[in-house]
Scaffold this motif. Sequence first.
Motif, PDB file in Angstrom:
ATOM      1  N   THR A   1       0.797  -0.834  -0.066  1.00 20.14           N
ATOM      2  CA  THR A   1      -0.301  -0.043   0.035  1.00 20.14           C
ATOM      3  C   THR A   1       0.536   1.334  -0.314  1.00 20.14           C
ATOM      4  O   THR A   1       1.460   1.588   0.718  1.00 20.14           O
ATOM      5  CB  THR A   1      -1.097   0.063   1.230  1.00 20.14           C
ATOM      6  OG1 THR A   1      -1.842  -1.393   0.989  1.00 20.14           O
ATOM      7  CG2 THR A   1      -1.882   0.894   1.376  1.00 20.14           C
ATOM      8  N   SER A   2       0.487   1.783  -1.003  1.00 13.34           N
ATOM      9  CA  SER A   2       1.336   3.257  -1.059  1.00 13.34           C
ATOM     10  C   SER A   2       0.871   4.315  -0.257  1.00 13.34           C
ATOM     11  O   SER A   2      -0.241   4.269  -0.047  1.00 13.34           O
ATOM     12  CB  SER A   2       2.002   3.812  -2.939  1.00 13.34           C
ATOM     13  OG  SER A   2       0.583   3.544  -3.456  1.00 13.34           O
ATOM     14  N   LEU A   3       1.342   5.164  -0.080  1.00 15.15           N
ATOM     15  CA  LEU A   3       1.218   6.065   0.429  1.00 15.15           C
ATOM     16  C   LEU A   3       0.276   7.439  -0.696  1.00 15.15           C
ATOM     17  O   LEU A   3      -0.506   7.871  -0.546  1.00 15.15           O
ATOM     18  CB  LEU A   3       2.547   7.636   0.611  1.00 15.15           C
ATOM     19  CG  LEU A   3       2.693   6.997   1.966  1.00 15.15           C
ATOM     20  CD1 LEU A   3       3.837   8.355   2.477  1.00 15.15           C
ATOM     21  CD2 LEU A   3       1.365   7.092   3.464  1.00 15.15           C
ATOM     22  N   ARG A   4       0.322   6.982  -1.845  1.00 17.63           N
ATOM     23  CA  ARG A   4      -0.090   7.503  -3.451  1.00 17.63           C
ATOM     24  C   ARG A   4      -1.311   7.452  -3.476  1.00 17.63           C
ATOM     25  O   ARG A   4      -2.370   7.556  -3.732  1.00 17.63           O
ATOM     26  CB  ARG A   4       0.553   7.499  -4.508  1.00 17.63           C
ATOM     27  CG  ARG A   4       0.311   8.493  -5.478  1.00 17.63           C
ATOM     28  CD  ARG A   4       0.952   8.521  -6.681  1.00 17.63           C
ATOM     29  NE  ARG A   4       2.061   8.953  -6.496  1.00 17.63           N
ATOM     30  CZ  ARG A   4       2.098   9.742  -6.636  1.00 17.63           C
ATOM     31  NH1 ARG A   4       1.402  11.578  -6.987  1.00 17.63           N
ATOM     32  NH2 ARG A   4       3.342  11.077  -6.382  1.00 17.63           N
ATOM     33  N   LEU A   5      -1.706   5.633  -3.157  1.00 15.55           N
ATOM     34  CA  LEU A   5      -2.606   4.771  -2.950  1.00 15.55           C
ATOM     35  C   LEU A   5      -4.076   5.534  -2.239  1.00 15.55           C
ATOM     36  O   LEU A   5      -4.837   5.848  -2.288  1.00 15.55           O
ATOM     37  CB  LEU A   5      -2.408   3.526  -2.862  1.00 15.55           C
ATOM     38  CG  LEU A   5      -3.415   3.118  -2.789  1.00 15.55           C
ATOM     39  CD1 LEU A   5      -4.716   2.578  -4.510  1.00 15.55           C
ATOM     40  CD2 LEU A   5      -3.440   1.056  -2.931  1.00 15.55           C
ATOM     41  N   ILE A   6      -2.644   6.121  -1.014  1.00 15.63           N
ATOM     42  CA  ILE A   6      -4.415   5.788   0.435  1.00 15.63           C
ATOM     43  C   ILE A   6      -4.930   7.514  -0.229  1.00 15.63           C
ATOM     44  O   ILE A   6      -5.705   7.812   0.509  1.00 15.63           O
ATOM     45  CB  ILE A   6      -2.845   5.988   1.595  1.00 15.63           C
ATOM     46  CG1 ILE A   6      -2.767   4.761   1.923  1.00 15.63           C
ATOM     47  CG2 ILE A   6      -3.817   7.113   2.446  1.00 15.63           C
ATOM     48  CD1 ILE A   6      -1.354   4.776   3.318  1.00 15.63           C
ATOM     49  N   THR A   7      -3.857   8.382  -0.367  1.00 14.85           N
ATOM     50  CA  THR A   7      -4.556   9.284  -0.588  1.00 14.85           C
ATOM     51  C   THR A   7      -5.001   9.750  -1.243  1.00 14.85           C
ATOM     52  O   THR A   7      -6.401  10.995  -1.347  1.00 14.85           O
ATOM     53  CB  THR A   7      -3.228  11.387  -1.147  1.00 14.85           C
ATOM     54  OG1 THR A   7      -2.333  10.403  -1.819  1.00 14.85           O
ATOM     55  CG2 THR A   7      -1.544  10.504   0.655  1.00 14.85           C
ATOM     56  N   SER A   8      -4.963   8.925  -2.375  1.00 13.51           N
ATOM     57  CA  SER A   8      -6.308   9.095  -3.800  1.00 13.51           C
ATOM     58  C   SER A   8      -7.843   8.294  -2.815  1.00 13.51           C
ATOM     59  O   SER A   8      -8.437   9.094  -3.862  1.00 13.51           O
ATOM     60  CB  SER A   8      -5.504   8.121  -4.660  1.00 13.51           C
ATOM     61  OG  SER A   8      -7.038   7.449  -5.500  1.00 13.51           O
ATOM     62  N   LYS A   9      -7.537   7.301  -2.174  1.00 13.57           N
ATOM     63  CA  LYS A   9      -8.730   6.639  -1.523  1.00 13.57           C
ATOM     64  C   LYS A   9      -9.071   7.695  -0.897  1.00 13.57           C
ATOM     65  O   LYS A   9     -10.218   7.859  -0.305  1.00 13.57           O
ATOM     66  CB  LYS A   9      -7.997   5.244  -0.709  1.00 13.57           C
ATOM     67  CG  LYS A   9      -9.585   4.986  -0.286  1.00 13.57           C
ATOM     68  CD  LYS A   9      -9.638   3.735   0.307  1.00 13.57           C
ATOM     69  CE  LYS A   9      -9.981   2.500   0.917  1.00 13.57           C
ATOM     70  NZ  LYS A   9     -11.834   2.710  -0.194  1.00 13.57           N
ATOM     71  N   ALA A  10      -8.582   8.787   0.032  1.00 14.01           N
ATOM     72  CA  ALA A  10      -8.613   9.126   0.761  1.00 14.01           C
ATOM     73  C   ALA A  10      -9.449  10.908   0.566  1.00 14.01           C
ATOM     74  O   ALA A  10      -9.368  12.167   0.996  1.00 14.01           O
ATOM     75  CB  ALA A  10      -7.844   9.634   2.491  1.00 14.01           C
ATOM     76  N   GLU A  11      -8.666  11.013  -0.786  1.00 12.49           N
ATOM     77  CA  GLU A  11      -9.024  12.439  -1.127  1.00 12.49           C
ATOM     78  C   GLU A  11      -8.599  13.330  -0.815  1.00 12.49           C
ATOM     79  O   GLU A  11      -9.087  15.124  -0.826  1.00 12.49           O
ATOM     80  CB  GLU A  11     -11.034  12.861  -2.221  1.00 12.49           C
ATOM     81  CG  GLU A  11     -11.179  11.626  -2.035  1.00 12.49           C
ATOM     82  CD  GLU A  11     -12.680  11.386  -2.584  1.00 12.49           C
ATOM     83  OE1 GLU A  11     -13.307  12.565  -1.816  1.00 12.49           O
ATOM     84  OE2 GLU A  11     -13.903  11.508  -3.379  1.00 12.49           O
ATOM     85  N   VAL A  12      -7.142  13.081  -0.712  1.00  7.28           N
ATOM     86  CA  VAL A  12      -6.090  14.198   0.228  1.00  7.28           C
ATOM     87  C   VAL A  12      -5.131  14.284  -0.507  1.00  7.28           C
ATOM     88  O   VAL A  12      -4.932  13.405  -1.424  1.00  7.28           O
ATOM     89  CB  VAL A  12      -6.029  13.965   1.992  1.00  7.28           C
ATOM     90  CG1 VAL A  12      -7.537  14.162   2.213  1.00  7.28           C
ATOM     91  CG2 VAL A  12      -5.432  12.936   1.614  1.00  7.28           C
ATOM     92  N   ASN A  13      -4.291  15.665   0.058  1.00 10.94           N
ATOM     93  CA  ASN A  13      -2.543  15.210  -0.976  1.00 10.94           C
ATOM     94  C   ASN A  13      -1.738  15.102  -0.584  1.00 10.94           C
ATOM     95  O   ASN A  13      -1.934  14.807   1.264  1.00 10.94           O
ATOM     96  CB  ASN A  13      -1.826  16.986  -1.424  1.00 10.94           C
ATOM     97  CG  ASN A  13      -2.533  17.651  -0.056  1.00 10.94           C
ATOM     98  OD1 ASN A  13      -1.713  17.683   0.905  1.00 10.94           O
ATOM     99  ND2 ASN A  13      -2.954  19.347  -0.256  1.00 10.94           N
ATOM    100  N   LEU A  14      -0.461  14.330  -0.359  1.00 11.67           N
ATOM    101  CA  LEU A  14       0.503  13.980   0.013  1.00 11.67           C
ATOM    102  C   LEU A  14       0.922  15.096   1.124  1.00 11.67           C
ATOM    103  O   LEU A  14       1.095  14.408   2.306  1.00 11.67           O
ATOM    104  CB  LEU A  14       1.822  13.598  -1.136  1.00 11.67           C
ATOM    105  CG  LEU A  14       3.002  13.064  -0.597  1.00 11.67           C
ATOM    106  CD1 LEU A  14       2.836  11.297   0.123  1.00 11.67           C
ATOM    107  CD2 LEU A  14       3.801  12.523  -1.438  1.00 11.67           C
ATOM    108  N   ALA A  15       0.847  15.960   0.929  1.00 10.19           N
ATOM    109  CA  ALA A  15       1.166  16.848   2.005  1.00 10.19           C
ATOM    110  C   ALA A  15       0.325  16.439   3.804  1.00 10.19           C
ATOM    111  O   ALA A  15       1.049  17.092   4.787  1.00 10.19           O
ATOM    112  CB  ALA A  15       1.281  18.649   1.374  1.00 10.19           C
ATOM    113  N   SER A  16      -0.390  16.222   3.260  1.00  9.88           N
ATOM    114  CA  SER A  16      -1.043  16.360   4.249  1.00  9.88           C
ATOM    115  C   SER A  16      -1.462  15.233   5.230  1.00  9.88           C
ATOM    116  O   SER A  16      -1.268  15.240   6.483  1.00  9.88           O
ATOM    117  CB  SER A  16      -3.424  16.108   3.897  1.00  9.88           C
ATOM    118  OG  SER A  16      -3.365  17.209   2.811  1.00  9.88           O
ATOM    119  N   VAL A  17      -0.903  13.675   4.475  1.00  9.04           N
ATOM    120  CA  VAL A  17      -0.005  12.885   4.791  1.00  9.04           C
ATOM    121  C   VAL A  17       1.239  12.489   5.703  1.00  9.04           C
ATOM    122  O   VAL A  17       1.516  13.081   6.957  1.00  9.04           O
ATOM    123  CB  VAL A  17       0.475  11.110   4.260  1.00  9.04           C
ATOM    124  CG1 VAL A  17       0.723  10.838   4.789  1.00  9.04           C
ATOM    125  CG2 VAL A  17      -1.352  11.186   3.505  1.00  9.04           C
TER     126      VAL A  17
END
Length: 213
Positions: free
Chosen positions: A27-43
């Motif tokens: 599970t990549s951070l990009r996949l997580i941000t896509s599902k959460a509908e947020v940007n990587l900076a938020s993570v």
Amino acid sequence: MASRTDTKTRILDAAEKLFAERGFSETSLRLITSKAEVNLASVNYHFGSKKELIRAVLARYLDVFMPNAAAEIVALQKSPQTASLDEIFSTLIQPLLDLNTLRSGGTIIFLQLLGRGYIESQGHLRWFITTHYGAYLASFIAAVKQSAPHIPAVEMFWRLHFTLGTIVFTMASADALNEIAAADYDEHNDTEAILRKVIPYMAAGVAVPVPTN
């Protein structure tokens, strides 16, 4: 503040689901941000790294489960008689079921995540659990050792990990097992019924005497 909280919760919810389904490594951070509908900076802002996000996902469950499980052990030990392994393992049932109040299917999700941590050799996660919840773990292990003093420490180490593997596999496969039981034996079980089925098996496995030859 509300919007920050909502963003953090969306990230945790998305990560939890993906980690349970795909595993931590896949599970990549990009996949997580896509599902959460947020940007990587938020993570990065809320968690700093993927490892910290993994820990935060588990902490939502562990913060509830560990104190409740320890409290059940304390209550059990108030009895003048030494508790049996069956009784000790049974104290985990209600704390595990209570995780369903956090979210639907919380019991199984938690065990899936826990299993992923061991299967994928997430050493940082084991460090996190023993560091932050070590006192709770120690109370459980002490109770088990008191009930089975004939088992050497190194053997107990293995048996408790076999036990963890048994319950994680069983609960992760609960839906499929229930379908088979219903189709072949006309038996219908909920989560609690499955937990109560597996506990005598685990208790017997932990307590069986060590072979002498």
